[in-house]
Design an enzyme around this catalytic site. Structure first.
Site, PDB file in Angstrom:
ATOM      1  N   ASN A   1       0.846  -1.197   0.000  1.00  0.00           N
ATOM      2  CA  ASN A   1       0.000   0.000   0.000  1.00  0.00           C
ATOM      3  C   ASN A   1       0.878   1.242   0.000  1.00  0.00           C
ATOM      4  OD1 ASN A   1       0.528   0.879   2.845  1.00  0.00           O
ATOM      5  ND2 ASN A   1      -0.359  -1.130   3.259  1.00  0.00           N
TER       6      ASN A   1
ATOM      7  N   ASP B   1      -4.082  -6.470   5.000  1.00  0.00           N
ATOM      8  CA  ASP B   1      -5.092  -7.306   5.649  1.00  0.00           C
ATOM      9  C   ASP B   1      -5.172  -8.690   5.011  1.00  0.00           C
ATOM     10  OD1 ASP B   1      -5.941  -5.384   7.472  1.00  0.00           O
ATOM     11  OD2 ASP B   1      -7.148  -4.390   5.948  1.00  0.00           O
TER      12      ASP B   1
ATOM     13  N   LYS C   1       9.025 -16.423 -10.758  1.00  0.00           N
ATOM     14  CA  LYS C   1       8.201 -15.384 -11.385  1.00  0.00           C
ATOM     15  C   LYS C   1       7.077 -16.081 -12.168  1.00  0.00           C
ATOM     16  CE  LYS C   1       8.258 -11.693 -14.722  1.00  0.00           C
ATOM     17  NZ  LYS C   1       8.851 -11.172 -15.916  1.00  0.00           N
TER      18      LYS C   1
ATOM     19  N   PRO D   1      -2.601 -12.066  10.111  1.00  0.00           N
ATOM     20  CA  PRO D   1      -2.951 -11.953  11.545  1.00  0.00           C
ATOM     21  C   PRO D   1      -3.204 -10.499  11.919  1.00  0.00           C
ATOM     22  CG  PRO D   1      -0.595 -12.373  11.253  1.00  0.00           C
ATOM     23  CD  PRO D   1      -1.220 -12.509   9.897  1.00  0.00           C
ATOM     24  N   ASP D   2      -4.196 -10.247  12.772  1.00  0.00           N
ATOM     25  CA  ASP D   2      -4.438  -8.875  13.255  1.00  0.00           C
ATOM     26  C   ASP D   2      -3.563  -8.667  14.490  1.00  0.00           C
ATOM     27  OD1 ASP D   2      -5.353  -6.503  14.432  1.00  0.00           O
ATOM     28  OD2 ASP D   2      -7.323  -6.731  13.487  1.00  0.00           O
ATOM     29  N   ILE D   3      -2.440  -8.011  14.264  1.00  0.00           N
ATOM     30  CA  ILE D   3      -1.428  -7.879  15.329  1.00  0.00           C
ATOM     31  C   ILE D   3      -1.955  -7.025  16.476  1.00  0.00           C
ATOM     32  CG2 ILE D   3       0.986  -7.293  15.784  1.00  0.00           C
ATOM     33  CD1 ILE D   3       1.334  -7.296  12.650  1.00  0.00           C
TER      34      ILE D   3
ATOM     35  N   PHE E   1      -4.174   2.783  15.052  1.00  0.00           N
ATOM     36  CA  PHE E   1      -4.474   3.789  14.034  1.00  0.00           C
ATOM     37  C   PHE E   1      -5.646   3.298  13.191  1.00  0.00           C
ATOM     38  CE2 PHE E   1      -1.390   7.311  13.375  1.00  0.00           C
ATOM     39  CZ  PHE E   1      -0.675   7.134  14.547  1.00  0.00           C
TER      40      PHE E   1
ATOM     41  N   LYS F   1     -13.732   0.168  15.110  1.00  0.00           N
ATOM     42  CA  LYS F   1     -12.405  -0.466  15.136  1.00  0.00           C
ATOM     43  C   LYS F   1     -11.875  -0.534  16.576  1.00  0.00           C
ATOM     44  CE  LYS F   1     -10.422   0.085  11.097  1.00  0.00           C
ATOM     45  NZ  LYS F   1      -9.741   0.764   9.992  1.00  0.00           N
TER      46      LYS F   1
ATOM     47  N   LYS G   1     -10.823  -3.885  18.381  1.00  0.00           N
ATOM     48  CA  LYS G   1      -9.411  -4.170  18.659  1.00  0.00           C
ATOM     49  C   LYS G   1      -9.071  -4.119  20.147  1.00  0.00           C
ATOM     50  CE  LYS G   1      -8.070  -3.436  14.096  1.00  0.00           C
ATOM     51  NZ  LYS G   1      -7.058  -3.966  13.215  1.00  0.00           N
TER      52      LYS G   1
HETATM   53  N1  CTP Z   1      -3.466  -3.744  12.160  1.00  0.00           N
HETATM   54  C1  CTP Z   1      -2.746  -4.819  12.631  1.00  0.00           C
HETATM   55  N2  CTP Z   1      -2.732  -5.979  11.927  1.00  0.00           N
HETATM   56  C2  CTP Z   1      -3.441  -6.115  10.780  1.00  0.00           C
HETATM   57  C3  CTP Z   1      -4.192  -5.023  10.296  1.00  0.00           C
HETATM   58  C4  CTP Z   1      -4.171  -3.841  11.011  1.00  0.00           C
HETATM   59  O1  CTP Z   1      -2.108  -4.699  13.671  1.00  0.00           O
HETATM   60  N3  CTP Z   1      -3.412  -7.259  10.128  1.00  0.00           N
HETATM   61  C5  CTP Z   1      -3.470  -2.495  12.943  1.00  0.00           C
HETATM   62  C6  CTP Z   1      -2.877  -1.279  12.231  1.00  0.00           C
HETATM   63  O2  CTP Z   1      -1.500  -1.163  12.520  1.00  0.00           O
HETATM   64  C7  CTP Z   1      -3.677  -0.143  12.820  1.00  0.00           C
HETATM   65  C8  CTP Z   1      -5.026  -0.777  13.118  1.00  0.00           C
HETATM   66  O3  CTP Z   1      -4.811  -2.177  13.186  1.00  0.00           O
HETATM   67  O4  CTP Z   1      -3.153   0.303  14.055  1.00  0.00           O
HETATM   68  C9  CTP Z   1      -6.094  -0.496  12.106  1.00  0.00           C
HETATM   69  O5  CTP Z   1      -5.637  -0.779  10.815  1.00  0.00           O
HETATM   70  P1  CTP Z   1      -6.573  -0.540   9.563  1.00  0.00           P
HETATM   71  O6  CTP Z   1      -5.881  -1.059   8.360  1.00  0.00           O
HETATM   72  O7  CTP Z   1      -7.075   0.871   9.553  1.00  0.00           O
HETATM   73  O8  CTP Z   1      -7.819  -1.421   9.966  1.00  0.00           O
HETATM   74  P2  CTP Z   1      -8.172  -2.902   9.701  1.00  0.00           P
HETATM   75  O9  CTP Z   1      -8.247  -3.646  10.979  1.00  0.00           O
HETATM   76  O10 CTP Z   1      -7.230  -3.466   8.712  1.00  0.00           O
HETATM   77  O11 CTP Z   1      -9.644  -2.791   9.114  1.00  0.00           O
HETATM   78  P3  CTP Z   1     -10.153  -2.241   7.672  1.00  0.00           P
HETATM   79  O12 CTP Z   1      -9.029  -2.485   6.713  1.00  0.00           O
HETATM   80  O13 CTP Z   1     -11.348  -3.054   7.406  1.00  0.00           O
HETATM   81  O14 CTP Z   1     -10.454  -0.789   7.855  1.00  0.00           O
END
Ligand code: CTP
Length: 402
Positions: free
Chosen positions: A207, A276, A286, A306-308, A324, A338, A342
């Site tokens: 991104n 995500d 390749k 994983p959602d850290i 954030f 969110k 979280k």
């Molecule tokens: N984050 C994380 N791990 C992920 C995705 C997000 O730790 N796999 C953390 C980011 O560092 C940020 C927060 O979660 O502090 C929100 O990230 P954001 O991308 O805005 O939200 P998402 O949970 O990914 O939800 P969405 O993309 O649906 O808005």
């Protein structure tokens, strides 16, 4: 950072021509700046330029009746809260290390009680010479701060270490040398930048995050005396002074690095834009067009990363955890959802659809969203100022936890 009194002492190296830019940046950051030069420096930089940028007369001689009348050299030494010596030649390093006091610069350096920040610049062989190494070591032991030198092409034609650091990097090191101690004893873990999820050997999903917001938080936390660990995705930013940096690529690598550093962290700020989703089966080679049928598209199968943030918020304990939310519509409502999902202490919500905030710019417009539903919306600020606002709130929360 509050306005401070900074004395910039310029010596006679060719890199002295970069010093007006440093003075400009320090003044722009709100500091009060005075310049002194050696006589040799006047061959490379105009005192009139320095005077125009700092708004103060420039001194270069020790016992000049007119100059001593303006502000005497001891008053100058007492005035400074920080003295920067740049570009520090091998000669100046030797003189500082031996405590000579036979010109204005060396006398002020000896008389001042302010911390000293030295930015060396010289030929690579002079920098590597045993005599210079001994002088640098001796100065370091005495608590002198160093920034650089960088590696690259040198004015003398040689390649190697010896280039003066960029003015922005010296200015950053100056903020660090002037740090306060409001976060002393805290260990702040910051994530920054994008992640990169491989598709095949040469392609990836990523991104637009530049890492500037996370790097600003790390720099500001270090300036407030915290031990700082910065877990960074692939970005092209210099590591802030006093910060330990761990480079990662994927969300999985970021997770491992964060979990490894978590036990000792008292504060976690997750500024990274983590992918995500990632390709389920990245190819080790390749992927070639001819492996796809003629005219056919390519469907990628993705899986969740994983959602850290959610994971570390589950084992939060006394730690302060800040997330954030980068949003493009219904910013506050989305950030509020969110936050609930979280489980962190508060969320820094920003609208990344504007060209003057969010990704890859130096300013940001953010709102802090709190669990009780309170929302604080800040005006457009530099990312460094936003970092300060975030850390002010973290300090309050940590004060409450202590
Ligand atoms: N984050 C994380 N791990 C992920 C995705 C997000 O730790 N796999 C953390 C980011 O560092 C940020 C927060 O979660 O502090 C929100 O990230 P954001 O991308 O805005 O939200 P998402 O949970 O990914 O939800 P969405 O993309 O649906 O808005």
């Amino acid at each position: 950072m509050a306005a401070r009194r900074i004395l910039v002492a310029i010596t006679g190296g060719i890199a002295a021509y970069k010093l007006p830019e440093l003075v400009r940046q320090l003044v722009r950051a709100g500091h009060s700046v005075r310049c002194i030069t050696t006589e040799a420096a006047l061959h490379f930089v105009s005192p009139l330029v320095l005077q125009s940028l700092s708004g103060k007369p420039v001194r270069s001689r020790l016992f000049d009746p007119a100059e001593e009348d303006g502000i005497d050299h001891i008053a100058l030494a007492d005035w400074a809260e920080l003295m920067i010596v740049a570009p520090a030649t091998a000669n100046v390093l030797a003189r500082l290390s031996y405590g000579l006091a036979d010109d204005l610069l060396s006398t002020v350096a000896l008389a001042t009680k302010a911390p000293l920040l030295v930015a060396p610049a010289m030929n690579v062989n002079m920098w590597n010479h045993a005599a210079t190494r001994t002088n640098v070591e001796r100065l370091r032991e005495r608590g002198v701060h160093f920034v650089g030198p960088d590696s690259g092409e040198l004015a003398c034609g040689w390649q190697g270490e010896g280039r003066l650091s960029d003015p922005a990097v010296i200015a950053e090191a100056a903020e660090f040398a002037l740090r306060t101690a409001t976060l002393e004893g805290e260990c702040v873990l910051v994530t920054a930048g994008r992640t990169r999820e491989p598709l095949d050997l040469v392609r990836s999903l990523t991104n637009r995050s530049s890492g500037k917001m996370g790097f600003a938080i790390a720099a500001e936390a270090a300036c407030r005396g915290a031990e700082v660990v910065l877990v960074s995705g692939p970005v092209s930013l210099p590591t802030p002074s006093g910060v330990r940096r761990i480079d990662i690529e994927s969300a999985e690598e970021m997770r491992s690095a964060v979990l490894r550093e978590l036990a000792r962290s008292t504060v976690v700020v997750k500024a990274a834009a983590v992918a995500d989703f990632r390709p389920v089966a990245p190819s080790k080679r390749k992927i070639k067009k001819e492996t796809l049928a003629e005219g056919e598209g390519w469907t990628l199968e993705l899986e969740r990363t994983p959602d850290i943030l959610a994971e570390i918020s589950r084992e939060k304990g006394d730690r302060v955890v800040v997330g954030f939310a980068a949003e493009t519509e219904d910013v506050i409502a989305a950030a509020t959802r969110k936050l609930a999902r979280k489980g962190c202490d508060f969320i820094v919500a920003n609208d990344v659809s504007h060209s003057d905030s969010g990704f890859d710019v130096d300013s940001n417009r953010v709102s802090f969203v709190w669990p009780a539903g309170e929302v604080e919306t800040l005006p457009k600020l530099s990312k460094r100022a936003v970092a300060g606002e975030i850390l002010d709130r973290i300090e309050k929360l940590r004060g409450g936890a202590a």
